[in-house]
Scaffold this motif. Structure first.
Motif, PDB file in Angstrom:
ATOM      1  N   LYS A  21     -32.064   3.764  -0.621  1.00 34.88           N
ATOM      2  CA  LYS A  21     -32.699   3.859   0.655  1.00 34.88           C
ATOM      3  C   LYS A  21     -32.764   5.088   1.351  1.00 34.88           C
ATOM      4  O   LYS A  21     -33.662   5.642   1.829  1.00 34.88           O
ATOM      5  CB  LYS A  21     -31.891   2.868   1.636  1.00 34.88           C
ATOM      6  N   LEU A  22     -31.672   5.832   1.154  1.00 37.53           N
ATOM      7  CA  LEU A  22     -31.657   7.145   1.660  1.00 37.53           C
ATOM      8  C   LEU A  22     -32.651   8.142   0.976  1.00 37.53           C
ATOM      9  O   LEU A  22     -33.336   9.012   1.492  1.00 37.53           O
ATOM     10  CB  LEU A  22     -30.184   7.690   1.557  1.00 37.53           C
ATOM     11  N   LEU A  23     -32.696   8.058  -0.549  1.00 38.37           N
ATOM     12  CA  LEU A  23     -33.660   8.803  -1.158  1.00 38.37           C
ATOM     13  C   LEU A  23     -35.118   8.503  -0.725  1.00 38.37           C
ATOM     14  O   LEU A  23     -35.803   9.374  -0.540  1.00 38.37           O
ATOM     15  CB  LEU A  23     -33.375   8.279  -2.661  1.00 38.37           C
ATOM     16  N   ALA A  24     -35.378   7.128  -0.340  1.00 41.11           N
ATOM     17  CA  ALA A  24     -36.515   6.934   0.003  1.00 41.11           C
ATOM     18  C   ALA A  24     -36.907   7.600   1.450  1.00 41.11           C
ATOM     19  O   ALA A  24     -38.033   7.977   1.713  1.00 41.11           O
ATOM     20  CB  ALA A  24     -36.898   5.306  -0.104  1.00 41.11           C
ATOM     21  N   ASP A  25     -35.865   7.462   2.204  1.00 36.42           N
ATOM     22  CA  ASP A  25     -36.072   8.241   3.610  1.00 36.42           C
ATOM     23  C   ASP A  25     -36.465   9.375   3.505  1.00 36.42           C
ATOM     24  O   ASP A  25     -37.141  10.085   4.349  1.00 36.42           O
ATOM     25  CB  ASP A  25     -34.767   7.512   4.498  1.00 36.42           C
TER      26      ASP A  25
END
Length: 192
Positions: free
Chosen positions: A2-6
């Protein structure tokens, strides 16, 4: 994940909606990464800007890479870097495939004149924020004023002097002052 996508989507947004290069992007990076997401502090943003300016590569990409690395290590750096590069790459690739004389279209040429003004304002905004957050000390302010005046003179008179040389001179002056202050005898200290 999720952080990578963000990271990827945030920097894609910055890359997609900011014209005028890396300096124009600094204001957007500050807004998203410092104020909204709180991924980095303002002091870290200023340090990133200085380091990114003095290392090879575009300043916005270096800022994105550092921010991504701080949040999620190597994968975060990769996600943020790809995010900021992808929009420009895609747009330029599409333009190069379909339009041979893109900037010769009058509507596009006029739009880019407006974009130049907007990019200049974004750069001024980033500079104003950095100046406001700069330590209220004489040396950094003096170096800033001298460097700005020197760059104006260099540009106005078309002197052959590199901005890198000016940055190195400012760094040398600051380092010499720091070393001189550090080696100066302390008041009230014991004599040996």
């Amino acid at each position: 994940m999720k952080l990578l996508a963000d990271l990827f989507l945030t920097f894609t947004n910055i890359g997609l909606f900011t014209f005028g290069g890396g300096y124009a992007m600094l204001s957007m990076i500050e807004h998203h990464c410092v104020e909204q997401k709180k991924w980095i502090t303002h002091d870290e943003m200023m340090n990133i800007t200085v380091i990114a300016e003095s290392t090879p590569g575009p300043i916005a990409i270096n800022c994105a890479t550092f921010t991504g690395y701080r949040q999620a290590g190597l994968l975060g750096a990769l996600a943020a870097t790809l995010g900021i590069v992808f929009p420009s790459f895609a747009i330029i690739y599409i333009i190069s495939q379909f339009l041979d004389h893109f900037l010769e279209i009058p509507l596009i040429a006029h739009a880019f004149q407006g974009i130049k003004i907007g990019a200049g304002l974004l750069i001024l905004d980033a500079a104003a924020v950095m100046i406001q957050k700069m330590p209220k000390k004489l040396l950094p302010r003096a170096i800033m004023v001298f460097s700005a005046a020197a760059m104006l003179m260099i540009s106005a008179f078309s002197w052959n002097f590199s901005s890198i040389s000016l940055m190195m001179t400012a760094a040398a002056v600051s380092l010499c002052v720091f070393l001189f202050k550090d080696s100066a005898p302390k008041k009230g200290g014991a004599a040996s």
